[in-house]
Design a protein around this motif. Structure first.
Motif, short mmCIF file in Angstrom:
data_model
loop_
_atom_site.label_atom_id
_atom_site.label_comp_id
_atom_site.label_asym_id
_atom_site.label_seq_id
_atom_site.Cartn_x
_atom_site.Cartn_y
_atom_site.Cartn_z
N ARG A 60 0.84 -1.21 0.00
CA ARG A 60 0.00 0.00 0.00
C ARG A 60 0.87 1.25 0.00
NH1 ARG A 60 -2.79 -3.26 4.03
NH2 ARG A 60 -4.63 -4.24 3.04
N ALA A 61 1.97 1.20 0.73
CA ALA A 61 2.88 2.36 0.75
C ALA A 61 3.50 2.62 -0.62
CB ALA A 61 3.98 2.13 1.79
N ASN A 62 3.56 1.57 -1.45
CA ASN A 62 4.06 1.73 -2.82
C ASN A 62 2.97 2.17 -3.78
OD1 ASN A 62 7.00 0.88 -3.39
ND2 ASN A 62 6.33 -0.66 -1.90
N GLY A 63 1.76 2.34 -3.28
CA GLY A 63 0.67 2.84 -4.12
C GLY A 63 -0.21 1.79 -4.76
N TYR A 64 -0.06 0.52 -4.36
CA TYR A 64 -0.87 -0.54 -4.95
C TYR A 64 -2.15 -0.76 -4.15
CZ TYR A 64 3.40 -1.73 -7.50
OH TYR A 64 4.52 -1.68 -8.30
N GLU A 65 -3.19 -1.21 -4.85
CA GLU A 65 -4.38 -1.72 -4.18
C GLU A 65 -4.06 -3.15 -3.74
OE1 GLU A 65 -7.93 -1.40 -6.47
OE2 GLU A 65 -7.55 0.68 -7.08
N VAL A 66 -4.45 -3.51 -2.53
CA VAL A 66 -4.04 -4.79 -1.96
C VAL A 66 -5.25 -5.58 -1.48
CG1 VAL A 66 -2.64 -5.93 -0.20
CG2 VAL A 66 -1.84 -3.79 -1.23
N SER A 67 -5.26 -6.86 -1.79
CA SER A 67 -6.24 -7.78 -1.24
C SER A 67 -5.50 -8.96 -0.63
CB SER A 67 -7.23 -8.24 -2.31
OG SER A 67 -6.54 -8.89 -3.37
N MET A 68 -6.12 -9.61 0.34
CA MET A 68 -5.52 -10.77 0.98
C MET A 68 -6.28 -12.02 0.54
SD MET A 68 -3.24 -9.11 2.71
CE MET A 68 -2.53 -10.30 3.86
N TYR A 69 -5.54 -13.06 0.17
CA TYR A 69 -6.18 -14.29 -0.30
C TYR A 69 -5.60 -15.47 0.46
CZ TYR A 69 -8.63 -17.34 -3.61
OH TYR A 69 -9.50 -18.26 -4.18
N GLU A 70 -6.41 -16.09 1.30
CA GLU A 70 -5.97 -17.24 2.08
C GLU A 70 -6.26 -18.53 1.32
OE1 GLU A 70 -6.38 -17.77 6.58
OE2 GLU A 70 -7.96 -19.09 5.80
N LEU A 71 -5.22 -19.30 1.08
CA LEU A 71 -5.36 -20.58 0.38
C LEU A 71 -5.72 -21.65 1.42
CD1 LEU A 71 -5.07 -21.67 -2.51
CD2 LEU A 71 -2.73 -22.34 -1.92
N SER A 72 -6.96 -21.61 1.84
CA SER A 72 -7.39 -22.39 3.00
C SER A 72 -7.80 -23.82 2.66
CB SER A 72 -8.54 -21.68 3.69
OG SER A 72 -9.60 -21.43 2.78
N ASP A 73 -8.31 -24.05 1.44
CA ASP A 73 -8.82 -25.37 1.10
C ASP A 73 -8.95 -25.48 -0.42
OD1 ASP A 73 -11.04 -23.79 0.49
OD2 ASP A 73 -12.10 -24.34 2.33
N GLU A 74 -9.52 -26.59 -0.87
CA GLU A 74 -9.66 -26.81 -2.32
C GLU A 74 -10.53 -25.76 -2.97
OE1 GLU A 74 -11.31 -30.24 -5.41
OE2 GLU A 74 -10.76 -30.80 -3.36
N SER A 75 -11.58 -25.35 -2.25
CA SER A 75 -12.46 -24.31 -2.80
C SER A 75 -11.70 -23.02 -3.06
CB SER A 75 -13.62 -24.06 -1.84
OG SER A 75 -14.43 -22.99 -2.29
N ALA A 76 -10.82 -22.66 -2.11
CA ALA A 76 -10.01 -21.44 -2.29
C ALA A 76 -9.03 -21.62 -3.45
CB ALA A 76 -9.26 -21.13 -1.01
N LEU A 77 -8.48 -22.82 -3.59
CA LEU A 77 -7.56 -23.08 -4.70
C LEU A 77 -8.27 -22.89 -6.03
CD1 LEU A 77 -4.71 -24.17 -5.55
CD2 LEU A 77 -5.79 -26.44 -5.63
N LEU A 78 -9.43 -23.51 -6.17
CA LEU A 78 -10.17 -23.40 -7.42
C LEU A 78 -10.67 -21.98 -7.66
CD1 LEU A 78 -12.22 -26.74 -7.25
CD2 LEU A 78 -10.12 -26.28 -8.51
N GLY A 79 -10.92 -21.27 -6.56
CA GLY A 79 -11.38 -19.89 -6.67
C GLY A 79 -10.36 -18.96 -7.31
N LEU A 80 -9.10 -19.37 -7.31
CA LEU A 80 -8.07 -18.54 -7.96
C LEU A 80 -8.36 -18.35 -9.44
CD1 LEU A 80 -4.86 -20.00 -6.28
CD2 LEU A 80 -5.66 -17.65 -6.08
N ALA A 81 -9.09 -19.29 -10.03
CA ALA A 81 -9.40 -19.18 -11.46
C ALA A 81 -10.23 -17.95 -11.77
CB ALA A 81 -10.13 -20.44 -11.93
N LYS A 82 -10.92 -17.42 -10.76
CA LYS A 82 -11.76 -16.24 -10.96
C LYS A 82 -11.03 -14.95 -10.63
CE LYS A 82 -15.89 -18.91 -9.70
NZ LYS A 82 -17.04 -19.02 -8.75
N SER A 83 -9.77 -15.06 -10.22
CA SER A 83 -9.03 -13.87 -9.80
C SER A 83 -8.77 -12.94 -10.98
CB SER A 83 -7.70 -14.28 -9.17
OG SER A 83 -6.93 -13.14 -8.86
N LYS A 84 -8.95 -11.67 -10.75
CA LYS A 84 -8.73 -10.64 -11.77
C LYS A 84 -7.61 -9.68 -11.36
CE LYS A 84 -12.18 -12.20 -14.20
NZ LYS A 84 -11.93 -12.96 -15.45
N VAL A 85 -6.84 -10.05 -10.34
CA VAL A 85 -5.80 -9.14 -9.87
C VAL A 85 -4.68 -9.05 -10.91
CG1 VAL A 85 -6.31 -9.60 -7.45
CG2 VAL A 85 -4.55 -10.95 -8.61
N ASP A 86 -3.89 -7.99 -10.80
CA ASP A 86 -2.79 -7.78 -11.74
C ASP A 86 -1.57 -8.62 -11.41
OD1 ASP A 86 -3.83 -5.44 -13.44
OD2 ASP A 86 -4.19 -4.75 -11.39
#
Length: 353
Positions: A60-86
């Motif tokens: 954030r201090a470098n000027g980026y928008e930041v989100s946190m993504y916890e790789l908690s389980d298989e659902s979270a792993l598969l959810g990465l396919a929907k990620s639109k982050v840069d």
């Protein structure tokens, strides 16, 4: 320029301080628990729960928008396919608590064509298999302790070895499986230790000649023209007389013990310019040989005679402000915020090329 770029900090929920065992006492994997209280820094890979928070604040201090993504389980792993982050800042060291799957997470990101910081699957696999990494070092003429690797009576590799030796798991890090008993001085101790390693960790035992000397860490930043940062040392000279001078579990994990309290990581002192240059050049050779990228750390031993031995390489080393990489960056005149920003810029430049 950061502009409106969004970066996701990807991390796994394990808190990384103690390896769990099953009912038989066998360590299933490296899933160390992070404590929630801030501790002073003693050595590489001593993790804290808040490292990702420091990274997010620096982004954030470098000027980026930041989100946190916890790789908690298989659902979270598969959810990465929907990620639109840069970009994903990859802080994952395991999947489902199994650190042998660290490289698989990077491979999955590649399959999804997601951009991420740090090492690719090939480099992660090479660095995690310490016996294989040492063979790569040998091929490139990089000095590493002579070694043997054995699993269930089968020798994968064997050099002519001389005692004392150090015996450790071939595919663990963070000093898991390394304590004062890891250094053996006769055949009986060797056989007992190798048997224990294979039984407890269900992996090959890596047997190396024990190198007496200074514990040295060199951080590397960059890709096409990587740069070696100033040399950092963990001072083991004040360890109790009855302990071998190694950065084992007592040094890294046993808070309150004499070994834990006696050790520090700081700028290496008393080294001539030639020795400093040779340490940095060796680290750069390792970084290139294992195809690390963006950032990494190389652990070495420096003997009283000035001989350098590479112990291991660490892709994606710990990014907390008190870690060796940040210490080295500070010695080079980079702030912690600048260090994190540079890692991001290096990753973005790779994908833009």
């Amino acid at each position: 320029m950061p502009g409106n770029l969004e970066i996701a900090v990807l991390y796994e929920p394990s808190d990384n301080t103690t390896p769990p065992t099953d009912s038989s006492g066998r360590v299933r994997h490296k899933e160390r628990r992070r404590t929630r209280t801030r501790r002073r820094w003693h050595g590489p890979e001593r993790r804290q729960k808040i490292d990702r928070e420091h990274v997010a604040e620096a982004l954030r201090a470098n000027g980026y928008e930041v989100s946190m993504y916890e790789l908690s389980d298989e659902s979270a792993l598969l959810g990465l396919a929907k990620s639109k982050v840069d970009l994903i800042l990859n802080m994952v060291e395991a999947y489902a608590g199994d650190d042998s799957l660290e490289a698989h997470v990077a491979a999955f990101l590649d399959l999804l064509e997601l951009r991420y910081t740090g090492a690719d699957p090939q480099a992660l696999f090479l660095a995690q298999d310490k016996a294989l990494a040492k063979k790569v070092f040998d091929f490139h003429g990089i000095r590493t302790p002579r070694f043997a690797s054995v699993y269930r009576g089968k020798l994968d590799h064997v050099d002519d070895l001389e005692f004392p030796l150090i015996v450790k798991p071939a595919s663990e890090d963070g000093s898991v499986g390394i304590d004062a008993g890891a250094v053996v001085r006769n055949l009986r101790e060797l056989m007992e230790r190798a048997s224990m390693i294979q039984e407890k960790f269900d992996c090959a035992a890596l047997i190396e000649e024990f190198i007496e000397g200074r514990e040295i860490y060199v951080g590397i930043i960059g890709n096409d023209k990587p740069v070696a940062l100033p040399v950092v040392e963990m001072d083991l000279s004040k360890l109790p007389d009855d302990m071998p001078k190694i950065a084992g579990t007592e040094v890294k994990w046993e808070k309150g013990s004499a070994a834990y309290e006696a050790t520090r990581s700081a700028a290496a002192k008393g080294l001539g310019e030639d020795v400093m240059r040779r340490l940095q050049d060796t680290a750069l050779q390792v970084y290139s040989a294992l195809k690390l990228r963006d950032y990494g750390r190389v652990d070495m031993r420096l003997t009283p005679e000035g001989r350098i031995y590479v112990i291991e390489a660490n892709p994606n080393p710990w990014l907390a402000p008190e870690a060796e990489l940040a210490i080295a960056a500070g010695l080079a005149g980079r702030s912690y915020v600048e260090l994190i920003g540079q890692i991001v810029e290096l990753a973005l430049a790779r994908y833009a090329a």
